[in-house]
Motif scaffolding. Sequence first.
Motif, short mmCIF file in Angstrom:
data_model
loop_
_atom_site.label_atom_id
_atom_site.label_comp_id
_atom_site.label_asym_id
_atom_site.label_seq_id
_atom_site.Cartn_x
_atom_site.Cartn_y
_atom_site.Cartn_z
N PHE A 1 0.85 -1.20 0.00
CA PHE A 1 0.00 0.00 0.00
C PHE A 1 0.88 1.25 0.00
CE2 PHE A 1 -2.62 3.30 1.97
CZ PHE A 1 -3.85 3.12 1.36
N CYS B 1 -0.46 4.58 -2.45
CA CYS B 1 -1.91 4.68 -2.28
C CYS B 1 -2.24 5.78 -1.28
CB CYS B 1 -2.48 3.37 -1.78
SG CYS B 1 -1.97 1.94 -2.74
N SER C 1 -1.10 8.63 -0.91
CA SER C 1 -1.14 10.02 -1.39
C SER C 1 -2.58 10.48 -1.58
CB SER C 1 -0.34 10.16 -2.69
OG SER C 1 -0.90 9.33 -3.67
N HIS D 1 -5.31 8.35 -0.19
CA HIS D 1 -6.15 7.78 0.87
C HIS D 1 -5.63 8.08 2.27
CE1 HIS D 1 -8.87 5.66 -1.80
NE2 HIS D 1 -7.83 5.32 -2.53
N GLY E 1 -9.04 10.60 -2.11
CA GLY E 1 -9.88 9.39 -2.13
C GLY E 1 -10.64 9.27 -0.82
N LEU F 1 -10.90 4.89 4.13
CA LEU F 1 -11.01 3.43 3.93
C LEU F 1 -11.17 2.69 5.27
CD1 LEU F 1 -8.27 2.88 1.17
CD2 LEU F 1 -10.73 3.11 0.84
N TYR G 1 -18.46 2.81 5.56
CA TYR G 1 -19.12 3.31 4.34
C TYR G 1 -18.24 3.04 3.12
CZ TYR G 1 -22.30 5.69 7.49
OH TYR G 1 -23.22 5.96 8.45
N LEU H 1 -13.21 -4.96 -2.92
CA LEU H 1 -11.95 -4.22 -2.83
C LEU H 1 -10.96 -4.71 -3.88
CD1 LEU H 1 -13.11 -3.15 -0.13
CD2 LEU H 1 -10.77 -3.19 0.73
N ILE I 1 -9.50 -2.20 -6.75
CA ILE I 1 -8.06 -1.93 -6.84
C ILE I 1 -7.52 -2.43 -8.18
CG2 ILE I 1 -5.80 -2.30 -5.77
CD1 ILE I 1 -7.30 -2.74 -3.11
N SER J 1 -12.04 2.57 -10.51
CA SER J 1 -13.46 2.87 -10.28
C SER J 1 -14.13 3.29 -11.57
CB SER J 1 -13.59 3.98 -9.24
OG SER J 1 -14.93 4.41 -9.18
N MET K 1 -9.49 7.11 -9.30
CA MET K 1 -9.03 5.81 -8.78
C MET K 1 -8.76 4.93 -9.99
SD MET K 1 -8.28 3.77 -6.34
CE MET K 1 -7.89 2.02 -6.34
C1 HEC Z 1 -4.89 9.60 -7.46
C2 HEC Z 1 -5.55 9.29 -6.20
C3 HEC Z 1 -5.68 7.87 -5.79
C4 HEC Z 1 -4.71 6.94 -5.66
C5 HEC Z 1 -3.21 7.08 -5.94
C6 HEC Z 1 -5.35 5.74 -5.19
N1 HEC Z 1 -6.69 5.94 -5.05
FE1 HEC Z 1 -8.02 4.62 -4.34
N2 HEC Z 1 -9.47 5.90 -4.69
C7 HEC Z 1 -9.34 7.18 -5.13
C8 HEC Z 1 -10.66 7.80 -5.33
C9 HEC Z 1 -10.96 9.19 -5.83
C10 HEC Z 1 -11.58 6.78 -4.98
C11 HEC Z 1 -13.08 6.89 -5.02
C12 HEC Z 1 -13.57 6.14 -6.26
C13 HEC Z 1 -15.09 6.22 -6.46
O1 HEC Z 1 -15.65 7.24 -6.15
O2 HEC Z 1 -15.60 5.20 -6.95
C14 HEC Z 1 -10.82 5.63 -4.56
C15 HEC Z 1 -11.36 4.46 -4.14
C16 HEC Z 1 -10.66 3.43 -3.59
C17 HEC Z 1 -11.25 2.28 -2.97
C18 HEC Z 1 -12.72 2.01 -2.82
C19 HEC Z 1 -13.29 2.87 -1.73
C20 HEC Z 1 -14.80 2.81 -1.67
O3 HEC Z 1 -15.34 3.47 -0.80
O4 HEC Z 1 -15.40 2.14 -2.51
C21 HEC Z 1 -10.23 1.47 -2.55
C22 HEC Z 1 -10.35 0.17 -1.82
C23 HEC Z 1 -9.01 2.11 -2.95
N3 HEC Z 1 -9.31 3.30 -3.58
C24 HEC Z 1 -7.75 1.60 -2.75
C25 HEC Z 1 -6.61 2.15 -3.29
C26 HEC Z 1 -5.33 1.51 -3.27
C27 HEC Z 1 -5.05 0.16 -2.65
C28 HEC Z 1 -4.47 2.33 -3.91
C29 HEC Z 1 -3.02 2.10 -4.20
C30 HEC Z 1 -2.70 0.91 -4.97
C31 HEC Z 1 -5.21 3.49 -4.30
N4 HEC Z 1 -6.51 3.35 -3.92
C32 HEC Z 1 -4.66 4.57 -4.94
C33 HEC Z 1 -8.15 7.83 -5.40
C34 HEC Z 1 -6.93 7.23 -5.40
#
Ligand code: HEC
Length: 310
Positions: free
Chosen positions: A203, A208, A210, A212, A221, A224, A228, A238, A242, A246, A252
């Motif tokens: 992670f 990630c 940066s 979350h 983001g 987590l 919710y 999940l 990942i 999304s 994401m």
């Molecule tokens: C550039 C920013 C960014 C990065 C880097 C990022 N995420 Fe996300 N992540 C988001 C955003 C924005 C969402 C919300 C997506 C949506 O609204 O469906 C999200 C959603 C998620 C969710 C689902 C949360 C939910 O409530 O459904 C998970 C799990 C997650 N990220 C894990 C990770 C992991 C593990 C990494 C690294 C490998 C990562 N993210 C890297 C921005 C990021």
Amino acid sequence: MKNIFPSYIRVPLIFAFVFASLEYFIDSGEKPAFIEYPIVSLILGVFLFILVAIEIVFAAVDKVTYTFLSEEEKEQLKLEEALPFTESKFYKNLMNKLTRSKSIEQEADVMLDHDYDGIKELDNVLPPWWVYLFYACIIFSVVYLVRFHIVGDYTQAEEYEMAMVQAEKEHQEYLKNAPDLVNVDNVVLMTDAASIAEGKKAFESNNCFSCHGQNLQGGIGPNLTDKYWINGGGVKELFTIISEGSSKNPVMAPWKDVIKPTDIQKIASYILSMQGTNPDGAKDPEGAIWEEIAATPENVEVVTDSTNVE
Ligand code: HEC
């Protein structure tokens, strides 16, 4: 022997045989013995040199002796070389040495005096090929007896243990390089501390946090650590988000080309292990409470098996 295998076949054959035997008998781990132990390469090099030198000397001697032969003898030699293999002197000598069988004309020499109503018996010697095999068995049995029953090198039980240890090692090695064993259909939550710790590491190393937050409290983001979830909060959900990113928010991104499925499984397990930690600066809830969704029978996540899928 010389007539059947010319030296350009004989030398590589002998060399390959010695090379293969060395590789077989020297336990050099994963690398071939001649790389692991330079002395082996040296010995092989010297051996090859000697082989080639012997061939050259033989060829020279042959040439010299040939010039001393009379015309008749040269003719004779040509005739012999033209014979088919099974008619050649070499083959006949070899067969004779290995079997020492008597031709029908010579049978009278080995006939015994017994006469059972006209049935007679020959007193043939044991065929030497059989006798040699028997001697080889005796030598083998002596070596075996000393090695396993007197010196006690290892027992069958120990051999079994060693094989199992080796197999386990190879299994682990295989798993390291087999990324596609985990997919959304068979992914399960991992609860062992080592996997969770690896998930945390992955992670962090993939940045990630940066989006979350260092403690998964949320930022760009969502948080987590709360109940919710926008995209569902089971390990499969999940794993999917990942891997695939999304569909609702391209920020994401999909990670499946960057992170191995087994590592995504560990990351998902790490994230879920952080449920309810309520870190400082936790972002407001987004999405729906996952438990409600999970309450419908087809969504119930029954994770009875906490062992690793691997
Ligand atoms: C550039 C920013 C960014 C990065 C880097 C990022 N995420 Fe996300 N992540 C988001 C955003 C924005 C969402 C919300 C997506 C949506 O609204 O469906 C999200 C959603 C998620 C969710 C689902 C949360 C939910 O409530 O459904 C998970 C799990 C997650 N990220 C894990 C990770 C992991 C593990 C990494 C690294 C490998 C990562 N993210 C890297 C921005 C990021």
